[in-house]
Design an enzyme around this catalytic site. Structure first.
Site, short mmCIF file in Angstrom:
data_model
loop_
_atom_site.label_atom_id
_atom_site.label_comp_id
_atom_site.label_asym_id
_atom_site.label_seq_id
_atom_site.Cartn_x
_atom_site.Cartn_y
_atom_site.Cartn_z
N GLY A 228 0.78 -1.23 0.00
CA GLY A 228 0.00 0.00 0.00
C GLY A 228 0.81 1.28 0.00
O GLY A 228 0.23 2.36 0.05
N GLU A 261 4.62 -6.08 2.14
CA GLU A 261 4.59 -6.64 0.78
C GLU A 261 4.09 -5.59 -0.22
O GLU A 261 3.04 -5.77 -0.85
CB GLU A 261 3.73 -7.91 0.73
CG GLU A 261 2.39 -7.76 1.41
CD GLU A 261 1.59 -9.05 1.52
OE1 GLU A 261 2.20 -10.12 1.71
OE2 GLU A 261 0.36 -8.97 1.41
N ARG A 264 3.13 -1.60 -5.83
CA ARG A 264 3.17 -0.35 -6.60
C ARG A 264 4.45 0.45 -6.39
O ARG A 264 5.11 0.88 -7.34
CB ARG A 264 1.98 0.52 -6.19
CG ARG A 264 1.85 1.82 -7.00
CD ARG A 264 0.73 2.71 -6.42
NE ARG A 264 -0.46 1.95 -6.14
CZ ARG A 264 -1.41 1.67 -7.03
NH1 ARG A 264 -1.32 2.14 -8.25
NH2 ARG A 264 -2.46 0.94 -6.68
N CYS A 339 -11.75 2.27 -30.28
CA CYS A 339 -12.95 2.98 -30.74
C CYS A 339 -13.92 3.13 -29.58
O CYS A 339 -15.01 2.55 -29.59
CB CYS A 339 -13.58 2.21 -31.89
SG CYS A 339 -12.44 2.08 -33.26
N TYR A 368 0.80 -1.95 -12.20
CA TYR A 368 -0.62 -1.87 -12.55
C TYR A 368 -0.81 -1.15 -13.89
O TYR A 368 -1.75 -0.38 -14.06
CB TYR A 368 -1.44 -1.21 -11.43
CG TYR A 368 -1.24 -1.89 -10.10
CD1 TYR A 368 -1.66 -3.21 -9.90
CD2 TYR A 368 -0.61 -1.24 -9.04
CE1 TYR A 368 -1.45 -3.85 -8.70
CE2 TYR A 368 -0.41 -1.88 -7.83
CZ TYR A 368 -0.82 -3.19 -7.66
OH TYR A 368 -0.62 -3.82 -6.46
C1 LIG Z 1 -2.31 -5.81 -4.03
C2 LIG Z 1 -1.77 -6.36 -2.78
C3 LIG Z 1 -0.51 -5.96 -2.32
C4 LIG Z 1 0.30 -4.89 -2.98
O1 LIG Z 1 -0.35 -3.67 -2.89
P1 LIG Z 1 0.36 -2.32 -3.37
O2 LIG Z 1 -0.72 -1.30 -3.19
O3 LIG Z 1 0.72 -2.53 -4.79
O4 LIG Z 1 1.52 -2.09 -2.51
C5 LIG Z 1 -0.02 -6.56 -1.18
N1 LIG Z 1 -0.72 -7.51 -0.54
C6 LIG Z 1 -1.94 -7.91 -0.95
C7 LIG Z 1 -2.65 -8.96 -0.19
C8 LIG Z 1 -2.51 -7.35 -2.09
O5 LIG Z 1 -3.72 -7.74 -2.49
#
Ligand SMILES: *Cc1c(COP(=O)(O)O)cnc(C)c1O
Length: 388
Positions: A228, A261, A264, A339, A368
């Site tokens: 996140g 984890e 992005r 289109c 993404y």
């Molecule tokens: C999508 C996701 C992430 C990565 O999220 P980011 O916003 O890209 O950092 C990590 N863990 C889980 C479970 C996710 O679904």
């Protein structure tokens, strides 16, 4: 925004009309190092593969991060191929076949399963005991929300994880099935731009996990706060500031692993999407730059409803006998080759000078981008993919 030399030189040798993703594995590696340095000492850093599953990038993250976070059988296979040292497997809809693949992978790889429901526990339990090195954590949709961001995963109705009110019954089901639970997975937000709030969320996630584990009789070894870390695409100065992560409120006992984890934040800056201007036209008083490319390659601006910034790369070569269309000092809508009027990458963007045959290069498109786009819509050729 200026473009790195290696991106410009890759574009110079790309076939016309240019339509390409460029990925830089060096940037990917540097990002991992920067994030790692900003995390609490000893924290585990996974890369969330769903942000970009290109094998070259996945390989770079497998090398440099502690492990890969996957959310499907396909991503699991990719992570195994990449030689990930560790794998965390989450996702709300694991099929029996995917659970068996995870079970199998756990024999040879350090694997943690993030279990999302009581039924998933039963499916897992039916496969027999996991190897002792494998770990199971319960993904929880906590009563309270995480930090603000583009999507909230917890503190609100979502299909992700186990509602906090049902956690005790799921924990006792795990015990009765002989599935040992080592902790919790608490991924709560996508695209947080507020690093201090994120650090406070992580500290609270640890405190909550300690209390809850004690209440449920779980020997707490693992707290995963998810990803996140955010990127502000249209206002880069507002992106998640690693230097503002303040861990002073974190109280992590010895023997408890804290995992992150992000996807992005690690992958966005490692990618550029370049598309050539095929036409310039004006209808009802508005200018449009029509690209060889579009939202079927890079859907994010259309999905989120913002204008993605770009850099114009001038291409002086014009081998045609007719006049070269050109605009200057106007606002332009940057659209793709599909289109549909929704194929828009940027709206009303002021432009100094733009000619048919120039290239628009969109930075921060490594996460993404291609991976979330509807590639086959209208059956245009896929972009070239250039790996630096
Ligand atoms: C999508 C996701 C992430 C990565 O999220 P980011 O916003 O890209 O950092 C990590 N863990 C889980 C479970 C996710 O679904």
């Amino acid at each position: 925004m200026s473009l790195p030399d290696q991106v410009l030189s890759a574009l110079a040798s790309t076939e016309r009309p240019v339509c390409a993703y460029i990925y830089d594995t060096g940037v990917a590696r540097d990002r991992v190092a920067a994030v790692r340095a900003a995390l609490p000492p000893g924290a585990t850093l996974y890369y969330a593969v769903k942000a970009n599953g290109h094998p070259a990038l996945v390989g770079a993250y497998a090398d440099t991060a502690d492990g890969l976070e996957v959310a499907s059988g396909g991503e699991l296979a990719l992570a195994l191929d990449a030689g990930a040292r560790r794998i965390a497997f989450g996702g709300p809809a694991k099929t029996p076949a995917e659970l068996s693949a995870a079970h199998e992978a756990a024999r040879t790889t350090d694997l943690t399963l993030h279990v999302e429901s009581a039924l998933e526990l039963r499916r897992l339990g039916a496969l027999g005991p996991l190897p002792s090195s494998a770990r199971v954590a319960l993904r929880v949709n906590r009563a309270v929300a995480g930090p603000a961001g583009s999507h909230a995963m917890t503190g609100t109705p979502t299909p992700f994880g186990i509602d906090e009110t049902q956690l005790a019954s799921v924990a006792s089901l795990a015990a009765s099935l002989g599935v040992p639970v080592c902790g919790f997975h608490l991924h709560a937000v996508s695209n947080s731009l507020d690093a201090p709030a994120y650090a406070a969320f992580a500290a609270d996630a640890v405190a909550w996990s300690r209390r809850t584990a004690a209440e449920l009789g779980i020997d707490l070894r693992y707290v995963n706060v998810g990803g996140g870390f955010g990127i502000s695409y249209d206002d880069p100065g507002r992106s998640f500031d690693l230097t503002a992560l303040d861990w002073s409120a974190l109280d992590l006992p010895d023997g408890v692993e804290l995992a992150f984890e992000p996807g992005r934040f690690l992958a966005a800056p490692a990618g550029w999407y370049a598309a050539e201007v095929l036409d310039l036209k004006r209808t009802h008083g508005r200018w449009f730059a029509v690209l060889r490319g579009g939202t079927h390659h890079f859907r994010l601006p259309a999905a989120w409803g913002y204008s993605h910034p770009f850099t114009v790369v001038r291409v002086d070569d014009w081998p045609h006998p007719w006049e070269r269309p050109e605009i200057s000092g106007v606002e332009v809508d940057v659209v793709g080759e599909l289109c549909t009027p929704r194929d828009v990458l940027a709206r009303r963007t002021p432009i100094d000078r733009l000619r048919v045959g120039d290239l628009l290069v969109f930075g921060q498109t490594g996460a993404y981008g291609w991976d979330i786009s509807h590639h086959e819509f209208l059956r245009h050729p896929h972009p070239d993919v250039i790996v630096l």
